[in-house]
Design a protein around this motif. Structure first.
Motif, PDB file in Angstrom:
ATOM      1  N   GLU A 102       0.890  -1.015  -0.050  1.00 27.34           N
ATOM      2  CA  GLU A 102      -0.138  -0.127   0.057  1.00 27.34           C
ATOM      3  C   GLU A 102       0.798   1.438  -0.157  1.00 27.34           C
ATOM      4  OE1 GLU A 102      -2.197   0.376   3.734  1.00 27.34           O
ATOM      5  OE2 GLU A 102      -0.442  -0.107   4.937  1.00 27.34           O
ATOM      6  N   ILE A 103       0.562   2.187  -0.617  1.00 27.02           N
ATOM      7  CA  ILE A 103       1.289   3.547  -0.618  1.00 27.02           C
ATOM      8  C   ILE A 103       0.353   4.292  -0.072  1.00 27.02           C
ATOM      9  CG2 ILE A 103       2.129   5.344  -2.080  1.00 27.02           C
ATOM     10  CD1 ILE A 103       2.650   3.282  -4.446  1.00 27.02           C
ATOM     11  N   ILE A 104       1.172   5.090   1.107  1.00 23.91           N
ATOM     12  CA  ILE A 104       0.390   6.083   1.828  1.00 23.91           C
ATOM     13  C   ILE A 104       1.017   7.159   1.761  1.00 23.91           C
ATOM     14  CG2 ILE A 104      -0.685   6.731   4.155  1.00 23.91           C
ATOM     15  CD1 ILE A 104      -0.126   3.733   4.906  1.00 23.91           C
ATOM     16  N   LEU A 105       0.258   8.433   1.016  1.00 25.87           N
ATOM     17  CA  LEU A 105       0.990   9.653   1.128  1.00 25.87           C
ATOM     18  C   LEU A 105       0.361  10.670   1.947  1.00 25.87           C
ATOM     19  CD1 LEU A 105       2.401  11.556  -1.734  1.00 25.87           C
ATOM     20  CD2 LEU A 105       0.843  12.751  -0.410  1.00 25.87           C
ATOM     21  N   VAL A 106       1.226  11.391   2.937  1.00 23.22           N
ATOM     22  CA  VAL A 106       0.493  12.166   3.758  1.00 23.22           C
ATOM     23  C   VAL A 106       0.657  13.641   3.530  1.00 23.22           C
ATOM     24  CG1 VAL A 106       0.316  12.640   6.349  1.00 23.22           C
ATOM     25  CG2 VAL A 106       1.001  10.438   5.689  1.00 23.22           C
ATOM     26  N   ASP A 107      -0.019  14.386   3.057  1.00 22.87           N
ATOM     27  CA  ASP A 107       0.059  15.559   2.621  1.00 22.87           C
ATOM     28  C   ASP A 107      -0.270  16.483   3.931  1.00 22.87           C
ATOM     29  OD1 ASP A 107      -0.380  18.260   1.706  1.00 22.87           O
ATOM     30  OD2 ASP A 107      -2.513  17.837   1.209  1.00 22.87           O
ATOM     31  N   ASP A 108       0.978  17.001   4.379  1.00 21.92           N
ATOM     32  CA  ASP A 108       1.189  17.771   5.635  1.00 21.92           C
ATOM     33  C   ASP A 108       0.604  19.277   5.441  1.00 21.92           C
ATOM     34  OD1 ASP A 108       1.878  18.253   8.156  1.00 21.92           O
ATOM     35  OD2 ASP A 108       3.857  18.547   7.431  1.00 21.92           O
ATOM     36  N   GLY A 109      -0.676  19.455   5.016  1.00 21.94           N
ATOM     37  CA  GLY A 109      -1.174  20.703   4.832  1.00 21.94           C
ATOM     38  C   GLY A 109      -0.513  21.633   3.680  1.00 21.94           C
ATOM     39  N   SER A 110      -0.437  21.062   2.704  1.00 27.95           N
ATOM     40  CA  SER A 110       0.265  21.902   1.647  1.00 27.95           C
ATOM     41  C   SER A 110      -0.568  22.935   1.030  1.00 27.95           C
ATOM     42  CB  SER A 110       0.438  20.936   0.293  1.00 27.95           C
ATOM     43  OG  SER A 110       1.587  19.763   0.820  1.00 27.95           O
ATOM     44  N   GLU A 111       0.184  23.933   0.651  1.00 24.83           N
ATOM     45  CA  GLU A 111      -0.631  24.931   0.051  1.00 24.83           C
ATOM     46  C   GLU A 111      -0.808  24.908  -1.590  1.00 24.83           C
ATOM     47  OE1 GLU A 111       2.080  26.582   2.015  1.00 24.83           O
ATOM     48  OE2 GLU A 111       1.024  26.132   3.658  1.00 24.83           O
ATOM     49  N   ASP A 112      -0.336  23.952  -2.097  1.00 24.78           N
ATOM     50  CA  ASP A 112      -0.009  23.736  -3.668  1.00 24.78           C
ATOM     51  C   ASP A 112      -1.113  22.595  -3.825  1.00 24.78           C
ATOM     52  OD1 ASP A 112       0.995  21.455  -2.834  1.00 24.78           O
ATOM     53  OD2 ASP A 112       2.909  21.541  -4.217  1.00 24.78           O
ATOM     54  N   ASN A 113      -1.200  21.962  -4.868  1.00 23.60           N
ATOM     55  CA  ASN A 113      -2.112  21.030  -5.358  1.00 23.60           C
ATOM     56  C   ASN A 113      -1.655  19.529  -4.873  1.00 23.60           C
ATOM     57  OD1 ASN A 113      -4.169  22.562  -6.337  1.00 23.60           O
ATOM     58  ND2 ASN A 113      -2.929  23.124  -8.071  1.00 23.60           N
ATOM     59  N   SER A 114      -0.781  19.363  -3.979  1.00 25.08           N
ATOM     60  CA  SER A 114      -0.304  18.015  -3.641  1.00 25.08           C
ATOM     61  C   SER A 114      -1.216  17.017  -3.316  1.00 25.08           C
ATOM     62  CB  SER A 114       0.691  18.181  -2.537  1.00 25.08           C
ATOM     63  OG  SER A 114       1.876  18.751  -2.683  1.00 25.08           O
ATOM     64  N   PHE A 115      -2.282  17.513  -2.687  1.00 19.16           N
ATOM     65  CA  PHE A 115      -3.511  16.648  -2.413  1.00 19.16           C
ATOM     66  C   PHE A 115      -4.148  16.075  -3.389  1.00 19.16           C
ATOM     67  CE2 PHE A 115      -7.861  15.625  -1.302  1.00 19.16           C
ATOM     68  CZ  PHE A 115      -7.757  14.611  -0.354  1.00 19.16           C
ATOM     69  N   GLU A 116      -4.670  16.989  -4.373  1.00 22.53           N
ATOM     70  CA  GLU A 116      -5.327  16.530  -5.394  1.00 22.53           C
ATOM     71  C   GLU A 116      -4.653  15.692  -6.314  1.00 22.53           C
ATOM     72  OE1 GLU A 116      -4.911  19.687  -4.206  1.00 22.53           O
ATOM     73  OE2 GLU A 116      -7.224  19.933  -3.681  1.00 22.53           O
ATOM     74  N   ILE A 117      -3.330  16.044  -6.506  1.00 24.45           N
ATOM     75  CA  ILE A 117      -2.517  15.141  -7.413  1.00 24.45           C
ATOM     76  C   ILE A 117      -2.267  13.836  -6.907  1.00 24.45           C
ATOM     77  CG2 ILE A 117      -0.422  15.050  -8.443  1.00 24.45           C
ATOM     78  CD1 ILE A 117      -0.306  18.059  -9.051  1.00 24.45           C
ATOM     79  N   ALA A 118      -1.910  13.633  -5.656  1.00 28.38           N
ATOM     80  CA  ALA A 118      -1.662  12.256  -5.137  1.00 28.38           C
ATOM     81  C   ALA A 118      -3.116  11.546  -5.304  1.00 28.38           C
ATOM     82  CB  ALA A 118      -1.344  12.452  -3.665  1.00 28.38           C
ATOM     83  N   SER A 119      -4.136  12.135  -5.065  1.00 28.07           N
ATOM     84  CA  SER A 119      -5.464  11.401  -5.104  1.00 28.07           C
ATOM     85  C   SER A 119      -5.971  10.886  -6.358  1.00 28.07           C
ATOM     86  CB  SER A 119      -6.591  12.321  -4.549  1.00 28.07           C
ATOM     87  OG  SER A 119      -6.285  13.042  -3.463  1.00 28.07           O
ATOM     88  N   MET A 120      -5.160  11.527  -7.456  1.00 30.87           N
ATOM     89  CA  MET A 120      -5.468  10.806  -8.788  1.00 30.87           C
ATOM     90  C   MET A 120      -4.666   9.393  -9.033  1.00 30.87           C
ATOM     91  SD  MET A 120      -5.311  14.211 -11.367  1.00 30.87           S
ATOM     92  CE  MET A 120      -3.461  13.929 -11.375  1.00 30.87           C
ATOM     93  N   PHE A 121      -3.730   8.885  -8.067  1.00 33.42           N
ATOM     94  CA  PHE A 121      -3.209   7.764  -8.269  1.00 33.42           C
ATOM     95  C   PHE A 121      -3.643   6.668  -7.627  1.00 33.42           C
ATOM     96  CE2 PHE A 121      -0.176  11.144  -9.495  1.00 33.42           C
ATOM     97  CZ  PHE A 121       0.403  10.480 -10.527  1.00 33.42           C
ATOM     98  N   GLY A 122      -4.820   6.643  -6.963  1.00 29.45           N
ATOM     99  CA  GLY A 122      -5.456   5.399  -6.444  1.00 29.45           C
ATOM    100  C   GLY A 122      -4.772   4.969  -5.205  1.00 29.45           C
ATOM    101  N   ILE A 123      -3.871   5.957  -4.469  1.00 32.73           N
ATOM    102  CA  ILE A 123      -3.382   5.458  -3.403  1.00 32.73           C
ATOM    103  C   ILE A 123      -3.839   5.870  -2.125  1.00 32.73           C
ATOM    104  CG2 ILE A 123      -0.863   5.368  -4.528  1.00 32.73           C
ATOM    105  CD1 ILE A 123      -0.257   8.007  -3.192  1.00 32.73           C
TER     106      ILE A 123
END
Ligand code: UDP
Ligand code: MG
Length: 240
Positions: A33-54
């Motif tokens: 499992e890949i777990i990415l923790v978006d630590d309150g980014s102000e850019d689009n890290s969350f949206e981009i990471a969410s596209m990968f099904g992780i």
């Protein structure tokens, strides 16, 4: 061996796609499992990471890379944790050389073989030497965040880990001082290309000293207090 790959990420939108693809590639033979923790980014890290099904965990505000790693570790459901940074400084190909040793050791650390004669090189050498004294084992890289760890053991030390600086140093010291096995494997690392480091050499240098003192005083207080008291005793004696 099943893997939980945990990635702390703060404003890493430029690096996330390449990183996730590389990890999927390199670990295609493993259940993971890949777990990415978006630590309150102000850019689009969350949206981009969410596209990968992780798995993506989102902090509502920036708490710190230690806190991000802790959130990832809490969420991990497999027996082995892989920690690596989101900025591509830790090449995913090298995960395989760490995993090779992970059967035998509680923690395998990808240690950098960087240049000594740079400011961080000298600072790292100093802290590695101090930490080696405190633990009685040679520490090649106290602060590398690139590691493979047994989940069950790792979860036991979560309460010790600071939110900001520096979970790698704390983990290394706590593992060694509590009698867990640690292996250093030399890996090649990259310079950060996109974005910039959030480390402040001076402020964080002081925090390093405090971490080393903190862990050392938990497990072997005399290693810290005895030399200091001998020093003050001798200065007193000389003065007398
Ligand atoms: N990071 C984080 N929260 C923060 C600062 C950093 O999650 O408040 C992440 C960052 O995105 C990176 C990792 O932690 O994946 C290491 O950070 P950085 O590259 O700034 O540290 P360095 O490599 O310079 O030690
Ligand atoms: Mg970095």
């Amino acid at each position: 061996m099943k893997l939980s790959v945990i990635i702390p990420a703060y404003n890493e939108e430029d690096n996330i796609p390449e990183l996730v693809k590389k990890i999927e590639d390199v670990l295609s033979d493993y259940e993971k499992e890949i777990i990415l923790v978006d630590d309150g980014s102000e850019d689009n890290s969350f949206e981009i990471a969410s596209m990968f099904g992780i798995k993506v965990i989102r902090h509502p505000y920036n708490i710190g890379n230690g806190a991000a790693v802790k959130a990832g570790i809490r969420a991990a459901v497999t027996d082995t944790i892989v920690l690596l940074d989101a900025d591509l400084q830790h090449p995913p190909e090298e995960i395989l050389s760490l995993i090779k040793e992970a059967e035998l050791y509680d923690m395998v650390i990808g240690s950098r073989t960087g240049c000594f004669f740079r400011s961080r090189g000298i600072a790292n050498w100093f802290f590695n030497t101090l930490a080696s004294y405190v633990t009685g084992r040679e520490i090649l890289d106290l602060t590398s965040g690139f590691r493979v760890i047994k989940t069950e053991v790792c979860k036991k030390f979560l309460y010790l880990l600071p939110n900001r600086f520096s979970y790698p140093a704390t983990l290394t010291l706590a593992f060694l001082k509590s009698g867990r096995s640690v292996k250093f494997v030399p890996v090649k690392t990259n310079k950060r290309v996109k974005g910039k480091s959030k480390i402040h050499p001076f402020k964080d240098g002081i925090k390093f000293m405090l971490i080393i003192a903190k862990i050392a005083t938990i497990y072997s207080p005399f290693k810290v207090f005895l030399p200091i008291s001998v020093f003050f005793f001798l200065t007193g004696l000389v003065y007398y």
